[in-house]
Scaffold this active site. Structure first.
Site, PDB file in Angstrom:
ATOM      1  N   LYS A 116     110.722   5.458  47.500  1.00 45.90           N
ATOM      2  CA  LYS A 116     109.219   5.708  47.589  1.00 45.90           C
ATOM      3  C   LYS A 116     108.466   4.518  47.642  1.00 45.90           C
ATOM      4  CE  LYS A 116     110.015  10.633  46.217  1.00 45.90           C
ATOM      5  NZ  LYS A 116     109.516  11.652  44.911  1.00 45.90           N
ATOM      6  N   GLU A 144     121.798  13.555  43.272  1.00 44.86           N
ATOM      7  CA  GLU A 144     120.444  13.125  42.706  1.00 44.86           C
ATOM      8  C   GLU A 144     120.627  13.144  41.158  1.00 44.86           C
ATOM      9  OE1 GLU A 144     115.909  12.792  43.833  1.00 44.86           O
ATOM     10  OE2 GLU A 144     116.999  14.685  44.007  1.00 44.86           O
ATOM     11  N   HIS A 174     138.568  23.178  61.411  1.00 44.92           N
ATOM     12  CA  HIS A 174     138.966  22.366  62.753  1.00 44.92           C
ATOM     13  C   HIS A 174     138.301  20.956  62.914  1.00 44.92           C
ATOM     14  CE1 HIS A 174     140.712  26.190  64.342  1.00 44.92           C
ATOM     15  NE2 HIS A 174     139.906  26.742  63.690  1.00 44.92           N
TER      16      HIS A 174
END
Length: 425
Positions: free
Chosen positions: A403, A271, A292
């Site tokens: 938003k 951000e 792994h």
């Protein structure tokens, strides 16, 4: 905090940073440090976040959580920086308090979580700087209703952190809720060492003063050269590798308790630095688990990654019992800690052998002081990197656009909905 950048130099890695290039970059680091220091001194937006270890009021935080010391559960309602910092602290440090975070609005998850909690012994901390964050307030309203339906007076179980104005502040004033001021000048992702992140640690019984002392240790270590400052060494090296092609930064702690730290790092790095077509993409991994799964890609895939290996130097340990199973004699007399350290060093050696740039970060232990220092130093590294990129580190315009778009859709903006749809039957 100790930072070893040797395996990120051009003599060891491709891409790598020539030592001479780092020395030239150090002149820019000195200028950036002067800018950062001036911003801190003037309390400028964003730069003021690096003052929090000195300015956070630990007594006020303890006073706000004191009425909730009888709680068995802490439910933090926030999103992004309003939750990840607190989660990082309580996940890293042992606690008898059960801590949960409503940082998403997945209805099935929210319902299942609330169904499983004894709300009469749950404290709710609602965190929103603006007091208008849609996801946070929606979840708060759901929890408030659940408490009321369970016969619990929500006003007795709720405290807030918010700005000096806004819906949440008005609600706190109306119902006389304990209310902490969100720090001025500090974006949420930079506010862990404040009234945003520290109340969870305080209620969980952790030493807030030591967390802040660790942050102050980081402040004291800031210096005008990357060769004298671990935070700047990391930020400058990450930047220098990115511009040479290592556009992905895989944060890989070798401590289960620091897994959430990698999530916090991902928000901070993405951000803050993802602007103007620039920025290094953070990835999250956990040692030794992801040896792994992800290590195959890091070692043998595209040469576009920096791997950051993080571990505590000291930890509690547990011995491995003797066994008569064939082929396991090398474990005899050892411990899980020995095995984890061997895994760490083997990963580091494997990456170095294949020429993948990697940086080692070590902290003394996963305790309050070391954690405070780690969090501050990574914030300072991010700010330094932002200065080198020349981006607006403390803004998030793409987030704000999303938003606004979400609010538009909820209000029935059909044109926006049609613009975002591509349906394939």
């Amino acid at each position: 905090m100790n930072v070893d950048i040797g395996n990120a130099l051009a003599a060891e890695a491709t891409p790598g940073v020539p030592r001479a290039a780092l020395e030239r970059l150090d002149d820019r680091v000195a200028d950036a440090h002067d800018r950062i220091a001036a911003g801190m001194a003037d309390g400028e937006f964003g730069y003021a976040a690096l003052n929090l270890p000195e300015r956070a009021d630990a007594d006020a935080i303890r006073a706000a959580v004191d009425p909730f010391e009888d709680s068995d559960v802490l439910l933090t309602v926030g999103i992004g920086g309003s939750a990840l910092g607190a989660a990082t602290l309580v996940d890293a440090l042992d606690s008898d308090l059960d801590c949960y975070f409503l940082d998403n609005v997945d209805p099935e998850y929210v319902a299942a979580l609330l169904d499983g909690l004894d709300l009469s012994s749950t404290a709710m901390h609602v965190v929103s700087r603006s007091g208008t964050t849609a996801e946070t307030l929606a979840n708060f309203l759901v929890v408030r209703e659940a408490m009321t339906d369970a016969g619990v007076d929500w006003t007795d179980r709720t405290f807030v952190t918010t700005g000096r104005a806004g819906n949440l502040r008005e609600l706190a004033d109306e119902h006389a809720l304990p209310a902490l001021d969100a720090p001025e000048g500090a974006p949420g992702r930079f506010s862990v060492l404040s009234t945003v992140g520290l109340p969870a640690a305080a209620l969980a019984g952790h030493d807030v003063d030591e967390l802040l002392a660790g942050g102050r240790d980081g402040m004291d270590a800031l210096a005008g050269s990357l060769f004298d400052c671990p935070a700047y060494a990391y930020g400058a090296t990450a930047y220098a590798l990115d511009v040479r092609g290592a556009g992905i930064n895989a944060m890989m702690p070798y401590a289960e308790s620091l897994e959430t730290f990698a999530e916090w790092f991902a928000q901070l790095w993405a951000e803050s630095l993802g602007k103007d077509g620039l920025g290094q993409t953070p990835a999250r991994a956990l040692g030794a688990t992801d040896q792994h799964s992800q290590l195959q890609l890091y070692r043998a895939g595209p040469r576009d990654k920096l791997v950051t290996l993080l571990r505590p130097r000291d930890r509690d340990d547990h011995g491995v019992p003797d066994t008569d199973l064939s082929g396991l004699d090398y474990l005899a007399g050892g411990s899980l800690g020995d095995l984890l350290d061997a895994e760490f060093e083997a990963t580091e050696a494997s990456l170095a052998e294949s020429g993948v740039p990697n940086v080692r970060i070590e902290i003394p232990a996963v305790d309050e002081r070391s954690l405070g220092r780690l969090l501050f130093d990574v914030e300072a590294a991010c700010v330094l990197a932002g200065e080198l990129y020349g981006v607006e580190t403390f803004t998030q315009p793409a987030v704000e656009w999303g938003k606004d778009a979400a609010r538009g859709l909820l209000r029935g903006d059909q044109a926006l909905r049609e613009k975002t749809e591509l349906v394939v039957d």
